[in-house]
Motif scaffolding. Structure first.
Motif, PDB file in Angstrom:
ATOM      1  N   SER A  40       0.831  -1.211   0.000  1.00 58.95           N
ATOM      2  CA  SER A  40       0.000   0.000   0.000  1.00 58.95           C
ATOM      3  C   SER A  40       0.862   1.256   0.000  1.00 58.95           C
ATOM      4  O   SER A  40       0.587   2.203  -0.734  1.00 58.95           O
ATOM      5  CB  SER A  40      -0.914   0.025   1.227  1.00 58.95           C
ATOM      6  OG  SER A  40      -1.763  -1.091   1.220  1.00 58.95           O
ATOM      7  N   ASP A  48      -8.344  -3.860  -1.504  1.00 61.01           N
ATOM      8  CA  ASP A  48      -8.305  -4.595  -0.251  1.00 61.01           C
ATOM      9  C   ASP A  48      -9.529  -4.201   0.566  1.00 61.01           C
ATOM     10  O   ASP A  48      -9.756  -3.011   0.801  1.00 61.01           O
ATOM     11  CB  ASP A  48      -7.022  -4.216   0.506  1.00 61.01           C
ATOM     12  CG  ASP A  48      -6.708  -5.195   1.618  1.00 61.01           C
ATOM     13  OD1 ASP A  48      -7.637  -5.875   2.086  1.00 61.01           O
ATOM     14  OD2 ASP A  48      -5.535  -5.269   2.014  1.00 61.01           O
ATOM     15  N   ASN A  71      -6.756   0.967   3.514  1.00 62.75           N
ATOM     16  CA  ASN A  71      -5.973   1.859   4.367  1.00 62.75           C
ATOM     17  C   ASN A  71      -5.373   3.057   3.638  1.00 62.75           C
ATOM     18  O   ASN A  71      -4.451   3.689   4.117  1.00 62.75           O
ATOM     19  CB  ASN A  71      -4.892   1.086   5.137  1.00 62.75           C
ATOM     20  CG  ASN A  71      -3.824   0.529   4.217  1.00 62.75           C
ATOM     21  OD1 ASN A  71      -3.985   0.511   3.003  1.00 62.75           O
ATOM     22  ND2 ASN A  71      -2.710   0.099   4.783  1.00 62.75           N
ATOM     23  N   ASP A  98      -3.995  -1.027  -5.401  1.00 63.54           N
ATOM     24  CA  ASP A  98      -3.361  -1.567  -4.197  1.00 63.54           C
ATOM     25  C   ASP A  98      -4.094  -2.862  -3.852  1.00 63.54           C
ATOM     26  O   ASP A  98      -5.258  -2.831  -3.474  1.00 63.54           O
ATOM     27  CB  ASP A  98      -3.494  -0.525  -3.080  1.00 63.54           C
ATOM     28  CG  ASP A  98      -3.038  -1.066  -1.741  1.00 63.54           C
ATOM     29  OD1 ASP A  98      -2.212  -2.001  -1.720  1.00 63.54           O
ATOM     30  OD2 ASP A  98      -3.515  -0.557  -0.713  1.00 63.54           O
TER      31      ASP A  98
HETATM   32 MG   LIG Z   1      -1.953  -2.919   2.066  1.00 60.47          MG
END
Ligand SMILES: [Mg+2]
Ligand SMILES: Nc1ncnc2c1ncn2[C@@H]1O[C@H](COP(=O)(O)OP(=O)(O)OP(=O)(O)O)[C@@H](O)[C@H]1O
Length: 343
Positions: free
Chosen positions: A17, A42, A46, A149
């Motif tokens: 990420s 994901d 995040n 990501d």
């Molecule tokens: Mg990650």
């Protein structure tokens, strides 16, 4: 037109990420005229933490040429399957026997909800987001570059398998439903069926069936387009640290993803900075083990561009932090060198 889709994969916690986000920042600095989207695949998003700002499930502007999104697959799946689900419900309710049972009506309504959509189909929604980004509709932003990501390897491979199969998943999902109410149908004698027959609207059912079929074909086409897009402009970069488990994992990831996407580079992240290795015995020892892995990784991935990046003293967070990490990874490499790397 989408020129490139960069996909970052690798073992959990190696910096996928952070490197995705740093790459997005570097490219947005180098290419002010390109529209860039960073997209989290994901479920445990995040990007908001990395960019230190609120990124929503809608496309959120970060800079004049950079946008981010953390899609909510539930909501997206609901949006995409709403029409299909409505038609399925109608069809069920038009069935001569099933549709006339009051308890079945409730079951139908409860069965076809967003919670009942299979996870595989929900995950495919991340890719649908890429197709939306490709849309030529003038009200939408037309992205030139997409940075994805991804979750750790196992989930990544599962994700690649989905787009082409989503129509099949949907079919299976509907068949499961038919099976679940089959017993209720069996309970009705032939006599009852004969009595109901005159009220059966076959034409209406045929029409609904055709509409559902067309939707499945559309879904299948979208799936094929996604696969084709990943195949033609997708570029996988594997991220590892200089340790055995994550090195083994990127070797597996290379083999497992081969048929879906072109592997164009690898990152060896979180290396002990050379100046520290000289200063303390502990750092020196760790560093020499790392250098052995760097050698092995370079040897294993000879045909690939390898980027090395040191462990930074501070966590790479926020635009400045990410830019620092970007500088650490790419140095003075041009945008073309990042997008189309040569070993
Ligand atoms: Mg990650
Ligand atoms: N070069 C670096 N220097 C210092 N810290 C780093 C570096 N790269 C990553 N980190 C830190 O390491 C942690 C893990 O990074 P990140 O979340 O990017 O990994 P990930 O591979 O995406 O993890 P996950 O598999 O959970 O998605 C974070 O705290 C991040 O700030």
């Amino acid at each position: 037109m989408i020129e490139k889709i960069l996909v970052f994969g690798g073992k959990g916690g190696v910096g996928k990420s952070s490197i995705s986000a740093a790459t997005a920042v570097v490219l947005s600095d180098l290419l002010p005229n390109k529209k860039i989207l960073i997209l989290s695949f994901d479920i445990a998003h995040n990007l908001s933490d990395l960019f230190a700002c609120e990124i929503g499930k809608e496309i959120t502007p970060l800079r004049t040429n950079l946008w981010a999104i953390e899609p909510d697959p539930n909501e997206y799946a609901e949006h995409y399957t709403k029409n299909l689900i409505e038609k399925m419900k109608q069809l069920m309710k038009e069935m001569p026997v099933i549709g006339k049972l009051p308890q079945i009506e409730k079951q139908i309504d409860e069965m076809f909800t967003s919670e009942s959509i299979p996870l595989a189909l929900k995950n495919a929604m991340f890719f649908q987001q890429i197709l939306d980004a490709e849309k030529s509709d003038s009200s939408e932003i037309q992205f030139d570059l997409i940075i994805a990501d991804f979750p750790p390897t196992g989930n990544m491979v599962a994700l690649f398998e989905i787009p082409e199969d989503q129509a099949k998943v949907m079919l299976k999902y509907s068949l499961n439903f038919y099976n679940s109410i089959k017993d209720a149908i069996r309970k009705f004698s032939k006599v009852v069926r004969q009595l109901i027959r005159p009220f059966d609207n076959i034409e209406k059912r045929k029409e609904l069936g055709k509409e559902i079929f067309d939707m499945m074909v559309e879904l299948e086409k979208r799936g094929e387009r996604i696969t084709e897009l990943i195949h033609s402009v997708g570029s996988l970069r594997l991220v590892t640290i200089a340790e055995k488990p994550s090195f083994e994992e990127i070797k597996r990831a290379r083999d497992l993803t081969k048929k879906y996407i072109t592997l164009e580079g690898a990152h060896i992240n979180m290396l002990i900075p050379k100046e520290h290795a000289k200063k303390c015995d502990f750092c020196g020892n760790v560093s020499s083990i790392q250098q052995k892995y760097v050698y092995d990784i370079r040897n294993e991935f000879q045909s690939l561009k390898i980027w090395e990046s040191d462990r930074l003293q501070e966590e790479p967070i926020g635009l400045e932090g990410l830019r620092k990490l970007g500088k650490e990874i790419y140095g003075d490499t041009s945008a073309d060198g990042i997008l189309n790397p040569h070993p």
